[in-house]
Design an enzyme around this catalytic site. Structure first.
Site, PDB file in Angstrom:
ATOM      1  N   GLU A 109       0.829  -1.206   0.000  1.00  0.00           N
ATOM      2  CA  GLU A 109       0.000   0.000   0.000  1.00  0.00           C
ATOM      3  C   GLU A 109       0.863   1.256   0.000  1.00  0.00           C
ATOM      4  O   GLU A 109       0.423   2.298  -0.430  1.00  0.00           O
ATOM      5  CB  GLU A 109      -0.921  -0.013   1.208  1.00  0.00           C
ATOM      6  CG  GLU A 109      -1.970  -1.111   1.107  1.00  0.00           C
ATOM      7  CD  GLU A 109      -3.075  -0.941   2.119  1.00  0.00           C
ATOM      8  OE1 GLU A 109      -2.748  -0.629   3.275  1.00  0.00           O
ATOM      9  OE2 GLU A 109      -4.237  -1.122   1.744  1.00  0.00           O
ATOM     10  N   ALA A 110       2.060   1.119   0.513  1.00  0.00           N
ATOM     11  CA  ALA A 110       2.977   2.250   0.460  1.00  0.00           C
ATOM     12  C   ALA A 110       3.955   1.982  -0.680  1.00  0.00           C
ATOM     13  O   ALA A 110       4.390   0.856  -0.885  1.00  0.00           O
ATOM     14  CB  ALA A 110       3.724   2.389   1.768  1.00  0.00           C
TER      15      ALA A 110
ATOM     16  N   LYS B 265       3.228  10.688  -0.471  1.00  0.00           N
ATOM     17  CA  LYS B 265       4.170  10.147   0.521  1.00  0.00           C
ATOM     18  C   LYS B 265       5.537  10.776   0.298  1.00  0.00           C
ATOM     19  O   LYS B 265       6.078  10.707  -0.801  1.00  0.00           O
ATOM     20  CB  LYS B 265       4.244   8.620   0.340  1.00  0.00           C
ATOM     21  CG  LYS B 265       5.277   7.963   1.221  1.00  0.00           C
ATOM     22  CD  LYS B 265       5.331   6.452   1.003  1.00  0.00           C
ATOM     23  CE  LYS B 265       6.518   5.864   1.731  1.00  0.00           C
ATOM     24  NZ  LYS B 265       6.680   4.427   1.483  1.00  0.00           N
TER      25      LYS B 265
END
Lengths: 520, 458
Positions: free
Chosen positions: A51-52, A80
């Site tokens: 997910e990251a 991010k």
């Protein structure tokens, strides 16, 4: 052309790996005449890893012609700027591993040498105050980096937090449009050529048999083709990376999403917190040798900040990889080729790089030994270098509050990592490499962030007068702070970029793929 | 904690340009913090008569404050755009550092060139290179700062007499350097095994913290039981050329008959270097496997008896000096930086040995015995898919490796499959336009003689 591409490609498994692969091959090689079929079963869930992400995903999307705002909307993404590591070097300590450089280099001498000298007389000074990414992340700000190379705001990059399942669905829509045929079904039998051992076809639970010339195993942890059928051995790295379980649970958002991932070390593992637009992804990665599943779940629940939105899911794994990713006429991607915990958000990257290398060495009708060996060699190097970087996070700790951390702190580590740590500690020098994911600023972030401060600095730094050095450092910090203050907050930036009509917005904002060499 | 470099005095031993370049680098890079430098001029001159330097020398000189005009004028250097490779039954190929074409859609140019050829086009690969176009017309123009100019891709180095270069560098040393012409009679070691004193034939005793050996005979390193480098038996011939003037802005290399014959024209003379190749074995460069031992570092001719064919000895010395600068000891323990230094240096030389062994292979009728293991690996991967394997500490770029293979007559079996994204007709049109642009740009450039006369002669 003397050696045509193998024409029929069968991808076993959907999920992030399967659809990334299907989309990339159909988009980039569709004109070369490939017929791509992907088998997936709605009965089998996906792990939804990664997910990251790291900045490379932007390159992947760009190559597929996917506009960034469309991607952000479709995957409920947030931006991010790095990862915050809490309690890793010691309890109560935290640092952010940013997608960006630190400070300004002094000629050919890296900035961290300047900081090392400065820090000896200013022990409270933090290296991380000299990173635009970190300052912006901590202030909850985000903007696309400046394309002007002289601007302080050009010195960072960014990635996304995404809903990986939505990313897979999003890519599926594109891939099907680009000619991929999706077949629903469970694989019940795998056929091999009795003479060569090559795979020839897969039979599904509805009795259909699909034949192909080349197979891509995206079956996840099962590794149906590479592991179970072709018997490729697994290289177990748990002696360095002892975590073997994860419990994942989504929660409701408890406030505006942070523009960074959080990784919080606990007694026997660590917890991730990944803020999306509509929810937060959480998980506890731990060592079952050191904590039970129930205790691990309790630790996770005690550290959640929002209401749970689903039942927690338990995943079991062993850190490591299949010794070779490509065997006979089958290549494995994603979890079927190996598993490295998502500590540095490398899961999607490893799928991406495998796809890119497969495109470089795409199988042909005839003898593929040289390209297969080269693909395996290059993938091996990718995994090995990431492995060392992950081990560093566990080993560079002063924690002695649990058996788990005592083990990590004192375990023997690979020689390559040992040498790298030693030379850095003694001299501040980092052996550079060109081929591999994490470049010097990433190593500096984790080493210094976890308390490994070089004993000395490059002697050229001694040319600077202490007083002037102090003033320059203060000024630099101040300039960074002021530059970040102009930026919009993360939520405003997201709203602007998602709401913009296509004509208003740059589909592929300019930003370096950051500190990584692959796409430079 | 050390705050000041423990190196207060550096002794450099050897002959030729390397000791002076090293001394100059140390003084310039360290400025006010520079240690005292003593150069002991000793041993045989290991330099070839003529140096063919790659383009990195321009930036290196800039870094150590050597102005280009002054350097070119005082050494009578000329400009070097590349080398024409000549082989039996093959078209000549101009090998250089400048790009050939440009990548498109993330795919390197040589793959597109394959498709261009497959479409029946006869243009040569080096037609897409500005250096080649200029050299064929004996023209020269420096690199342009304007990114859209065809000249923005010009990469040039220099050719010059090594003796002139050594003299020039010696003349630039300042009073912080002492030069002594003497033999090294004896060397004494400390208990730690580090070199302590050097005893000279003139009776002097010299103590220093760091010793740099630039001699082919290992005048300093022999004290540490380092193996002496071998000397090579390359044949050098120097001829007066009928043609007057500076000479072509390029060299020529003949790869045939178990030998590599490199010809350099410079100011009315032709310097011919004949390197004989052993068809039965990979060339042995006898690289010093531990160039940094204790407080003594081997540089240039002390590391290996011969630089690469494509990568000259000045570049290798400069590269080693930058590495030494990065790892300059901040404490009295030299062992830790030495590990990193040695590993990167050996790697760098090994990559250059790959390139040279491929040249040898071509000169010896493509006998695979001539190849190093990594050169064989490169060859296999290039033939298979037109790719370059990943090695660290490469001096040559991926595009240069591709050009070298094509120069040696090696074609990949297949082109990048992503080239299917563009149809043959628009691809051919695009490449033809590029070829014409480069040719026109070359024709507009001044002749080398004219450029030299108007811009260089002091």
């Amino acid at each position: 052309m003397s050696e045509p591409l193998v024409p029929r490609i069968l991808i076993a498994g959907g999920g992030t790996a399967g659809w990334m692969c299907a989309a990339a091959l159909s988009r980039r090689l569709g004109r070369a005449g490939l017929q791509i079929t992907l088998i997936e079963s709605e009965q089998i869930g996906t792990v939804g890893v990664g997910e990251a992400t790291i900045p490379h995903i932007r390159y992947f999307n760009e190559r597929l012609g996917i506009r960034e705002p469309e991607f952000v909307q479709a995957t409920s993404a947030t931006y991010k700027l790095g990862i915050e590591f809490v309690n890793w070097g010691a309890q109560g300590e935290a640092y952010i591993h940013p997608f960006g450089v630190f400070g300004k280099d002094f000629g050919e001498v890296d900035f961290h040498h300047l900081w090392t000298r400065h820090q000896k007389s200013h022990p409270q000074d933090s290296l991380f105050d000299y990173s635009i990414s970190v300052v912006a992340a901590k202030s909850g700000k985000f903007a696309y980096p400046s394309p002007n190379k002289n601007d302080l705001l050009s010195e960072y990059s960014y990635a996304f937090h995404i809903d990986a399942s939505r990313y897979a669905s999003f890519l599926r829509q594109h891939a099907e449009k680009w000619g991929v045929q999706r077949v629903e079904g469970r694989i019940v039998q795998i056929h091999q050529n009795p003479d060569t051992g090559d795979l020839t076809g897969l039979t599904l639970d509805n009795g259909t048999t699909l034949e192909a010339d080349f197979f891509i195993d995206c079956s996840g942890f099962q590794s149906l083709l590479l592991g179970r059928t072709l018997g490729e051995k697994f290289d177990d790295w748990s002696r360095w990376l002892p975590c073997d379980r994860a419990i994942a649970v989504p929660t409701a958002s408890d406030g505006p999403p942070l523009p960074y991932t959080k990784s919080i070390a606990h007694q026997s593992g660590w917890q991730w917190r990944i803020p999306l637009q509509h929810r937060t992804g959480n998980g506890h990665v731990y060592s079952s040798q050191h904590v039970s599943d129930d205790e691990a779940l309790a630790v996770l629940r005690n550290n959640l900040t929002g209401e749970e939105l689903a039942e927690p899911r338990l995943l079991k794994f062993t850190a490591g990889r299949r010794k070779k990713s490509w065997v006979k006429n089958c290549v494995a991607m994603g979890l079927s080729s190996g598993f490295l915990e998502p500590l540095e958000s490398t899961s999607i990257y490893l799928i991406q790089i495998a796809i890119m290398k497969l495109a470089d060495f795409f199988p042909r009708v005839g003898d593929n030994r040289i390209r297969r060996d080269e693909f395996n060699l290059q993938m091996n190097q990718e995994y090995e270098r990431i492995k060392d970087f992950l081990i560093l996070h566990y080993h560079a700790t002063r924690r002695d509050d649990s058996e788990f951390w005592n083990f990590c702190r004192t375990m023997p580590i690979p020689d390559t990592l040992k040498q790298r740590m030693q030379i850095f500690q003694e001299t501040g020098y980092l052996n550079p490499y060109k081929n591999g994911l994490f470049m010097a600023p990433s190593w500096v972030a984790v080493l210094i962030g976890q308390g490994i401060i070089p004993k000395t600095w490059h002697p050229a730094i001694n040319a600077l007068d202490s007083h002037n050095l102090n003033i320059s450092m203060q000024q630099l910090k101040q300039h960074m702070k002021m530059a970040v203050e102009q930026l919009p907050d993360h939520v405003t930036a997201l709203r602007q970029h998602c709401a913009a009509t296509p004509a208003d917005v740059n589909p592929w904002p300019q930003a370096a793929m950051s500190l990584y060499s692959v796409f430079s | 904690m050390a705050t000041i470099s423990p190196i207060k005095h550096v002794v450099i031993a050897g002959c030729g340009f390397t000791p002076y370049l090293t001394g100059h680098f140390i003084l310039q890079k360290w400025g006010g913090l520079a240690p005292r430098v003593t150069i002991i001029h000793c041993g045989e001159n290991p330099d070839p008569p003529v140096l063919n330097c790659v383009s990195s020398l321009k930036a290196f000189h800039g870094d150590i404050k050597i102005p280009e005009r002054d350097f070119v004028g005082k050494t009578t250097a000329s400009f070097h755009l590349g080398t024409t490779y000549r082989q039996k039954n093959q078209h000549d190929f101009f090998m250089c550092e400048a790009p050939y074409g440009s990548s498109l859609n993330g795919v390197r140019f040589h793959h597109w060139f394959q498709q261009y050829q497959a479409a029946g086009q006869t243009g040569a690969f080096d037609d897409f290179c500005i250096n080649a176009q200029l050299a064929k017309l004996r023209r020269f123009v420096p690199r342009s700062d304007k990114p859209n100019s065809a000249y923005a891709q010009v990469h040039y180095g220099y050719k010059l007499l090594s003796e002139n270069y050594a003299d020039y560098l010696r003349s630039r040393l300042d009073s912080r350097t002492t030069t002594i012409k003497a033999k090294i009679e004896n060397i004494s070691l400390k208990n730690s095994g580090y070199i302590d004193n050097v005893y000279l034939s003139n009776g002097q005793r010299i103590t220093a913290d760091l010793f740099i050996d630039c001699s082919q005979e290992h005048h300093l390193k022999r004290a540490l039981n380092a193996p002496k480098s071998a000397t090579l038996n390359d044949i050098w011939q120097v001829h007066e050329t009928l043609e007057c003037g500076i000479g072509a802005p390029s060299n020529s290399l003949l790869l045939a008959n178990n030998a590599l014959t490199l010809e350099t024209e410079l100011h009315g003379k032709t310097y011919r270097q004949i390197i004989s190749c052993n068809a039965d074995a990979a060339p042995d460069w006898l690289i010093d496997s531990q160039p940094w031992q204790k407080n003594c570092i081997a540089l240039g001719p002390a590391v290996s008896c011969r630089p690469g064919l494509l990568i000259d000895s000045v570049h290798l010395v400069a590269s080693a000096l930058y590495r030494l600068y990065s790892l300059w000891p901040a404490s009295e323990d030299f062992q830790i930086p030495a590990i990193s230094y040695n590993s990167a240096t050996i790697d760098e030389w090994s990559r250059i040995a790959d390139s040279d062994s491929l040249h040898t292979w071509a000169a010896c009728g493509k006998n695979e015995n001539c190849l190093t293991a990594s050169a064989k690996h490169r060859l296999d991967v290039f033939i298979s898919d037109g790719r370059n394997p990943l090695y660290e500490n490469e001096t040559m770029t991926d595009d240069q490796w591709a050009a070298l293979f094509l120069a040696l007559g090696i074609q990949p079996k297949v082109a990048d499959p992503l080239t299917a994204e563009i149809d043959a007709a628009p691809l051919v049109a695009q490449l033809e336009k590029l070829r014409e642009t480069l040719r026109a740009a070359a024709q507009h450039a001044p002749e080398l003689e004219k450029f030299y006369r108007e811009n260089v002669v002091l």
